[in-house]
Design an enzyme around this catalytic site. Structure first.
Site, PDB file in Angstrom:
ATOM      1  N   ARG A  58      -1.587  18.625 -15.732  1.00  0.00           N
ATOM      2  CA  ARG A  58      -2.584  19.290 -16.595  1.00  0.00           C
ATOM      3  C   ARG A  58      -1.901  19.936 -17.795  1.00  0.00           C
ATOM      4  NH1 ARG A  58      -4.630  24.210 -15.456  1.00  0.00           N
ATOM      5  NH2 ARG A  58      -4.619  23.817 -13.220  1.00  0.00           N
ATOM      6  N   TYR A 111     -19.788  17.033 -37.786  1.00  0.00           N
ATOM      7  CA  TYR A 111     -20.075  16.139 -36.661  1.00  0.00           C
ATOM      8  C   TYR A 111     -21.059  16.835 -35.710  1.00  0.00           C
ATOM      9  CZ  TYR A 111     -19.154  13.522 -32.383  1.00  0.00           C
ATOM     10  OH  TYR A 111     -19.285  12.782 -31.239  1.00  0.00           O
ATOM     11  N   ASP A 183     -11.167  18.994 -39.261  1.00  0.00           N
ATOM     12  CA  ASP A 183     -11.354  17.713 -38.579  1.00  0.00           C
ATOM     13  C   ASP A 183     -10.938  16.620 -39.568  1.00  0.00           C
ATOM     14  OD1 ASP A 183     -12.392  15.332 -37.521  1.00  0.00           O
ATOM     15  OD2 ASP A 183     -14.061  16.370 -36.552  1.00  0.00           O
ATOM     16  N   LYS A 208     -11.025   7.392 -32.556  1.00  0.00           N
ATOM     17  CA  LYS A 208     -11.314   6.637 -33.764  1.00  0.00           C
ATOM     18  C   LYS A 208     -10.029   5.979 -34.286  1.00  0.00           C
ATOM     19  CE  LYS A 208     -15.203   8.664 -32.791  1.00  0.00           C
ATOM     20  NZ  LYS A 208     -15.607   9.960 -33.286  1.00  0.00           N
TER      21      LYS A 208
HETATM   22  C1  LIG Z   1     -16.302  11.185 -32.827  1.00  0.00           C
HETATM   23  C2  LIG Z   1     -16.043  12.422 -33.590  1.00  0.00           C
HETATM   24  C3  LIG Z   1     -15.710  13.630 -32.961  1.00  0.00           C
HETATM   25  C4  LIG Z   1     -15.728  13.786 -31.461  1.00  0.00           C
HETATM   26  O1  LIG Z   1     -14.725  13.061 -30.859  1.00  0.00           O
HETATM   27  P1  LIG Z   1     -14.870  12.450 -29.374  1.00  0.00           P
HETATM   28  O2  LIG Z   1     -13.559  11.777 -29.206  1.00  0.00           O
HETATM   29  O3  LIG Z   1     -16.046  11.534 -29.393  1.00  0.00           O
HETATM   30  O4  LIG Z   1     -15.080  13.601 -28.454  1.00  0.00           O
HETATM   31  C5  LIG Z   1     -15.372  14.719 -33.745  1.00  0.00           C
HETATM   32  N1  LIG Z   1     -15.398  14.636 -35.087  1.00  0.00           N
HETATM   33  C6  LIG Z   1     -15.731  13.505 -35.736  1.00  0.00           C
HETATM   34  C7  LIG Z   1     -15.728  13.498 -37.227  1.00  0.00           C
HETATM   35  C8  LIG Z   1     -16.078  12.370 -35.009  1.00  0.00           C
HETATM   36  O5  LIG Z   1     -16.451  11.262 -35.652  1.00  0.00           O
END
Ligand SMILES: *Cc1c(COP(=O)(O)O)cnc(C)c1O
Length: 392
Positions: A58, A111, A183, A208
């Site tokens: 963890r 998001y 982000d 992504k």
């Molecule tokens: C998909 C996404 C998230 C969340 O990520 P997960 O891996 O799906 O939890 C956060 N910010 C953006 C801009 C995203 O496209």
């Protein structure tokens, strides 16, 4: 900041200890929850720093640790943490900064699950929240209070690709003792490095671009050693939103091609943007740095280029026209998420509003369609868009 390594070294070698893997070119998956010690002294020493030592999975795991080193180097930060999802990463980054009575500032259209975290969950614990237009520095300054502890940024933001001036906001936040989190999922560290501009915590949905193969859900926070330690000892260890060693290994594999994938995606997307901007059935293209982008200068200052993410307003008469366009696409798969090898289309406003032709709750145009450009042949993608636009 850490030593700067070349991209090739980071993706192919950094953090890997091939001598100890008997020369294996690919590192092992340390599929173990637990680590054993020969002596009490060794166990005590390891347990005193669970972030640096293999003690319990963890906290740390050797496969995950390779990934952490590569991600920190990509973002130019001292350290990084890997989470079981992007949502887990952003929640940990925000929760580590606040306590009851504090205030958080967030960009207007983040998001969706970031909005839920900030708007619905923080107030449950006595943390107040303001949403501001991230493109308006004066509005950000005016919204700061004595109790503001964090500014949550997302540049480019989801769906409408709005940018924030990261260097200016980071500088303002520093003078007020406010932590910044950005982000960076839409850009990837190859196209934008927020920490270089003064941002404290850089977050990714590694689901992504970083993984890029649509086979892992994971998240990342990058920052100074002190900040990463704080997040680790707090939300990371407490809430336990960790990736498994196998997911970390898949991500290491995905990262090997980050350079070639992003290069290809950026080149293909430039051609697609050019095609769409000239197409009579397209009312507007949302793409950072494009000729129609109102924030073009800022895009060119802080990003190397836009990525493979763009949105379009389709000149349809009604929702049925949007649906015909999306249904007619053959190479573009219809799906959420993004950043993988495959090109995607998402008619978000239509899906969210259940087919009603009006702006949805987030104020998006009803005819907005998001595209994620993948690794297919550019001319084949353009031909696919062309035949589908005939159906609008
Ligand atoms: C998909 C996404 C998230 C969340 O990520 P997960 O891996 O799906 O939890 C956060 N910010 C953006 C801009 C995203 O496209």
């Amino acid at each position: 900041m850490t030593d700067e390594h070349t991209l090739s070294f980071i993706l192919n070698q950094l953090g890997e200890d091939r001598d100890s893997y008997r020369g294996a070119v690919t590192p092992p998956i340390f599929e173990t929850s637990n680590f054993a010690f020969a002596t009490v002294a060794a166990m005590r020493a390891a347990g005193q720093d669970e972030l640096a030592n293999a003690f319990y999975t963890r906290g740390n795991n050797p496969t995950v640790e390779i990934l952490r080193r590569k991600l920190a180097a990509l973002e130019g930060t001292e350290d990084a943490l890997v989470f079981g999802s992007g949502a887990g990463a952003i929640a940990a980054g925000v929760l580590a900064a606040v306590r009851a009575g504090d205030h958080v500032l967030c960009v207007q259209k983040p998001y969706a699950w970031t909005r839920v975290l900030v708007r619905d969950w923080l107030p449950r614990f006595g943390v107040s929240v303001s949403f501001v237009d991230g493109g308006d520095l004066a509005a950000i300054e005016a919204a700061l209070t004595e109790r503001t502890r964090m500014i949550v940024l997302e540049s480019p933001n989801s769906l409408t690709m709005e940018l924030q001036d990261l260097a200016a906001i980071a500088a303002l936040a520093r003078t007020r003792g406010v932590r910044t989190l950005c982000d960076n999922s839409y850009a990837s560290p190859l196209l934008q490095r927020p920490a270089d501009l003064g941002i404290d915590l850089v977050m990714h949905s590694a689901t992504k671009y970083l993984n890029g193969h649509s086979d892992v859900v994971a998240g990342v926070l990058c920052g100074s050693r002190a900040l990463i330690q704080e997040v680790f000892r707090g939300p990371f260890m407490t809430f336990g939103a960790i990736p498994g060693p196998f997911e970390a290994w898949l991500m290491l594999r995905g990262l090997r091609t980050l350079g070639v994938r992003m290069e290809r995606v950026v080149r293909t997307t430039a051609r697609i943007v050019e095609f769409l901007e000239r197409h009579p059935k397209i009312a507007r293209v949302y793409y950072p740095g494009s000729s129609g982008d109102p924030q073009r200068d800022l895009a060119r200052t802080q990003m190397r280029s836009g990525s493979g993410m763009l949105s379009i307003e389709v000149r349809a008469e009604d929702v049925a026209g949007i649906e015909r366009f999306c249904d007619s696409l053959k190479l573009f798969l219809m799906a959420v998420s993004w950043g993988g090898h495959e090109s995607l289309v998402w008619p978000l406003a239509v899906v969210i509003r259940d087919g009603r032709a009006e702006s949805n709750r987030t104020g998006l145009p009803w005819n907005l369609v998001r595209l994620s450009i993948g690794l297919e042949q550019p001319e084949e993608l353009i031909a696919d868009l062309e035949q589908a636009l005939v159906q609008v």
